[in-house]
Design a protein around this motif. Sequence first.
Motif, PDB file in Angstrom:
ATOM      1  N   GLY A  45      36.858  50.746  48.197  1.00  0.00           N
ATOM      2  CA  GLY A  45      37.247  49.864  49.291  1.00  0.00           C
ATOM      3  C   GLY A  45      37.966  50.551  50.427  1.00  0.00           C
ATOM      4  N   ILE A  46      37.754  51.872  50.613  1.00  0.00           N
ATOM      5  CA  ILE A  46      38.457  52.612  51.666  1.00  0.00           C
ATOM      6  C   ILE A  46      37.487  53.206  52.673  1.00  0.00           C
ATOM      7  CG2 ILE A  46      40.407  53.132  50.152  1.00  0.00           C
ATOM      8  CD1 ILE A  46      39.290  55.990  49.880  1.00  0.00           C
ATOM      9  N   GLY A  47      36.273  52.682  52.728  1.00  0.00           N
ATOM     10  CA  GLY A  47      35.296  53.186  53.675  1.00  0.00           C
ATOM     11  C   GLY A  47      34.880  54.608  53.364  1.00  0.00           C
ATOM     12  N   SER A  48      34.776  55.425  54.404  1.00  0.00           N
ATOM     13  CA  SER A  48      34.336  56.807  54.236  1.00  0.00           C
ATOM     14  C   SER A  48      35.425  57.708  53.683  1.00  0.00           C
ATOM     15  CB  SER A  48      33.848  57.366  55.578  1.00  0.00           C
ATOM     16  OG  SER A  48      34.928  57.434  56.507  1.00  0.00           O
ATOM     17  N   GLY A  49      36.670  57.233  53.666  1.00  0.00           N
ATOM     18  CA  GLY A  49      37.777  58.045  53.170  1.00  0.00           C
ATOM     19  C   GLY A  49      38.376  58.961  54.218  1.00  0.00           C
ATOM     20  N   GLU A  50      37.930  58.845  55.469  1.00  0.00           N
ATOM     21  CA  GLU A  50      38.443  59.715  56.533  1.00  0.00           C
ATOM     22  C   GLU A  50      39.809  59.256  57.036  1.00  0.00           C
ATOM     23  OE1 GLU A  50      37.079  62.505  57.502  1.00  0.00           O
ATOM     24  OE2 GLU A  50      35.326  62.283  56.212  1.00  0.00           O
ATOM     25  N   ALA A  51      40.192  58.019  56.772  1.00  0.00           N
ATOM     26  CA  ALA A  51      41.478  57.490  57.243  1.00  0.00           C
ATOM     27  C   ALA A  51      42.633  58.156  56.499  1.00  0.00           C
ATOM     28  CB  ALA A  51      41.523  55.975  57.053  1.00  0.00           C
ATOM     29  N   SER A  52      43.835  57.991  57.041  1.00  0.00           N
ATOM     30  CA  SER A  52      45.017  58.537  56.381  1.00  0.00           C
ATOM     31  C   SER A  52      45.236  57.846  55.052  1.00  0.00           C
ATOM     32  CB  SER A  52      46.251  58.347  57.268  1.00  0.00           C
ATOM     33  OG  SER A  52      46.535  56.956  57.407  1.00  0.00           O
ATOM     34  N   LEU A  91      43.690  49.413  53.310  1.00  0.00           N
ATOM     35  CA  LEU A  91      42.328  48.897  53.162  1.00  0.00           C
ATOM     36  C   LEU A  91      42.064  48.429  51.733  1.00  0.00           C
ATOM     37  CD1 LEU A  91      40.345  51.582  55.220  1.00  0.00           C
ATOM     38  CD2 LEU A  91      40.708  49.192  55.865  1.00  0.00           C
ATOM     39  N   ALA A  92      42.521  49.212  50.749  1.00  0.00           N
ATOM     40  CA  ALA A  92      42.292  48.871  49.346  1.00  0.00           C
ATOM     41  C   ALA A  92      43.130  47.676  48.900  1.00  0.00           C
ATOM     42  CB  ALA A  92      42.595  50.068  48.458  1.00  0.00           C
ATOM     43  N   MET A  93      44.173  47.347  49.642  1.00  0.00           N
ATOM     44  CA  MET A  93      45.042  46.219  49.294  1.00  0.00           C
ATOM     45  C   MET A  93      44.468  44.879  49.747  1.00  0.00           C
ATOM     46  SD  MET A  93      47.795  47.141  47.611  1.00  0.00           S
ATOM     47  CE  MET A  93      49.117  45.982  47.965  1.00  0.00           C
ATOM     48  N   GLN A 123      44.657  59.094  44.779  1.00  0.00           N
ATOM     49  CA  GLN A 123      45.942  58.791  45.398  1.00  0.00           C
ATOM     50  C   GLN A 123      46.050  57.300  45.720  1.00  0.00           C
ATOM     51  OE1 GLN A 123      45.448  61.570  48.664  1.00  0.00           O
ATOM     52  NE2 GLN A 123      46.912  63.011  47.770  1.00  0.00           N
ATOM     53  N   VAL A 124      44.961  56.720  46.195  1.00  0.00           N
ATOM     54  CA  VAL A 124      44.942  55.281  46.493  1.00  0.00           C
ATOM     55  C   VAL A 124      45.178  54.475  45.217  1.00  0.00           C
ATOM     56  CG1 VAL A 124      43.443  53.373  47.211  1.00  0.00           C
ATOM     57  CG2 VAL A 124      43.506  55.489  48.552  1.00  0.00           C
ATOM     58  N   ALA A 125      44.578  54.911  44.119  1.00  0.00           N
ATOM     59  CA  ALA A 125      44.737  54.199  42.847  1.00  0.00           C
ATOM     60  C   ALA A 125      46.209  54.097  42.453  1.00  0.00           C
ATOM     61  CB  ALA A 125      43.939  54.902  41.753  1.00  0.00           C
ATOM     62  N   ARG A 126      46.935  55.189  42.576  1.00  0.00           N
ATOM     63  CA  ARG A 126      48.356  55.172  42.220  1.00  0.00           C
ATOM     64  C   ARG A 126      49.147  54.255  43.149  1.00  0.00           C
ATOM     65  NH1 ARG A 126      50.283  60.348  43.054  1.00  0.00           N
ATOM     66  NH2 ARG A 126      48.282  61.307  43.545  1.00  0.00           N
ATOM     67  N   GLY A 127      48.776  54.257  44.448  1.00  0.00           N
ATOM     68  CA  GLY A 127      49.486  53.408  45.397  1.00  0.00           C
ATOM     69  C   GLY A 127      49.207  51.931  45.196  1.00  0.00           C
ATOM     70  N   VAL A 128      47.942  51.578  45.005  1.00  0.00           N
ATOM     71  CA  VAL A 128      47.560  50.175  44.862  1.00  0.00           C
ATOM     72  C   VAL A 128      48.076  49.596  43.550  1.00  0.00           C
ATOM     73  CG1 VAL A 128      45.601  48.599  44.607  1.00  0.00           C
ATOM     74  CG2 VAL A 128      45.549  50.388  46.350  1.00  0.00           C
ATOM     75  N   ARG A 129      48.017  50.378  42.484  1.00  0.00           N
ATOM     76  CA  ARG A 129      48.423  49.878  41.164  1.00  0.00           C
ATOM     77  C   ARG A 129      49.916  50.073  40.894  1.00  0.00           C
ATOM     78  NH1 ARG A 129      44.462  49.055  37.353  1.00  0.00           N
ATOM     79  NH2 ARG A 129      45.730  49.958  35.687  1.00  0.00           N
ATOM     80  N   ARG A 130      50.607  50.738  41.832  1.00  0.00           N
ATOM     81  CA  ARG A 130      52.041  50.993  41.690  1.00  0.00           C
ATOM     82  C   ARG A 130      52.344  51.662  40.349  1.00  0.00           C
ATOM     83  NH1 ARG A 130      52.038  45.488  43.637  1.00  0.00           N
ATOM     84  NH2 ARG A 130      52.461  45.441  45.884  1.00  0.00           N
TER      85      ARG A 130
END
Length: 641
Positions: A257-264, A271-273, A305-312
Amino acid sequence: MNNDAILCSEVNIEWKNKQGILQRKFNSKKGNLRLVRNENANIFIEIVAEKVAPVKLKLSGISVHKKFMNEGKASIKFPEQNAILYISNAPPGQLLSFLRVIFVKMTGEKPGDNSSNTGSRVKLLSSKPNSFEDISPITNAELARAVRKVAKSSETTPSPLASRKRKIERTSIEKAPAAKRLYSPVPNEPLDIEQQEVLDACLAGHNVFFTGSAGTGKSYLLKKIIGALPPDVTVATASTGVAACHIGGITFHQFAGIGSGEASLERSIQLAMKPPTVAIWRKCKHLIIDEISMVDGNYFEKVEQVARGVRRNDKPFGGIQLILCGDFFQLPPVTRPRPGETTPRPPKFCFQTEAWQNCLLNIFELKNVHRQSDQRFIAVLNKIRTGKVDQDVTDTLLSTAKQKIEKDGILATRLCTHTKDADIINESKLKALDAQAKTYEAQDSVPGTTKQLDQQTSVPSRLELKVGAQVMLLKNINVGAGLVNGARGVVKDFREGFPVVQFRNREYIASFEKWIVKTAGGAALTRKQIPLKLAWAFSIHKAQGLTLDCVEMSLSRVFEAGQAYVALSRAQSLNTLRVLDFKSVQVWANPDVLTFYRNLDHTRLIPLGPVNKFLNKEKTIVKKKMPLKSKLLEKPLVNIC
């Protein structure tokens, strides 16, 4: 205990009176079901859950609704007890086996086996009144009786069209086994020892990466793993849309759910939230990624990295169990030039990332080849896989250049390095046929999804055929008869509006089949289409995963590592392969991939086994012994949910 006669799932039971008014309910998120017999040989389903008394439902006169079995759902109606048992979030493989045992045990009973005819001697000899015992495994005799009863009961009066169609199929596929569709919930063939060890590691909760050369049954094993895990907390993904459709999942990009992954990183987490992506992230306990070799390493690291942030959760991938599958010797990630540059950057593989190291993956390599049986061809492919081309390999492949592999009007499919080349060949060959064209338009469930379904399925939205058209079958229709995904044929006629296709020693009338594509939100898109595609030519990328029984290739335009290996390994045997202009310079392996696998081989004490993660940047690997059997005893299969 017969494992096929037990099941762990979410359970709901409703008892209603004759007027349909609800009288009683039973709910459990984690219920254990097992099949038992009492002293009178009656079969029951016993449901055991925490803090409630066990419930037993007698299997008599039942009806089963199993339309959503591949989603882990089914319901059983018990008319004599005015009860309905709703099963959900069951591992699809276990559910299939559980319902199969019920079917065979009830259908395969001898006359007089039911309770009304049980002899008084059996009752008198029963030493424990009202006692229950585990049901015995299915016997060959029970299975044979069940098959005979089903065959007898299936003799109905079909419609005229169906009757004509069945008559043609019966005469053209004589003595072929009953159809076995591999796109049912899970495949039915038993796993070999190598595959079983991987499945055991997955069910024990370990992070796993399993690899192997082409044809070692990686996709088959992956379907078994998916079928053994509870669907509500399992997300099956793949690096490409076609591969995702093949395993009944979604693309890895859809899931992230983060598109191409080019974003910060901060923007990617935002985006994933967004709903419903965040709900899927937080619910997921088992993440499966197929064709991991084609996932860009930078993207893989960003998603971790997104997984750790989204799932806290600071654990790798936010505490999700990872099950990865693929062969890094095959097609690498597709890379694009950076802004201002003209050439693509070198691919970065997932195993080159810190995220891969931190996940403590247990690595397995499958060795047993199932696609090819010719040991000489297997030896050639193993050398090609690692970029080793000796004189024996060269002589073997050059010897195929002039051999005739066409049969019954079926020409060899030309594998092309570029998709545009394959499209041009197919269009020109079809246009050259002096016959009337017939067009089939796909029936898509949701308007406006044509482009998405074109990308995520192998079947075209618009199929134009003529008599004489070379085609490829895109579904497993009848494995025993050779009507499998990748089988080659030629259109011989049209009957009742359907194409009649001559395959090798088989004639088949192709009718509409269904493809299901899942979306990230859990919805399903469906496409109905004739399961055929023009096959004078095919691109190597789109042939990945296929087994071709009549194929030729020119490798002069190979442009990336592993491409020649993927092309050659599509062939079923040397006798069905023609290589037109083989040269050793067309074959090479990525040096980073060679190092990765070489390190695995140096540390493996046995041909197959789990290996610990990379410990440092020099890619030093240490063998880690794991007592899988003891782990499985701690986490039995029945309690996987």
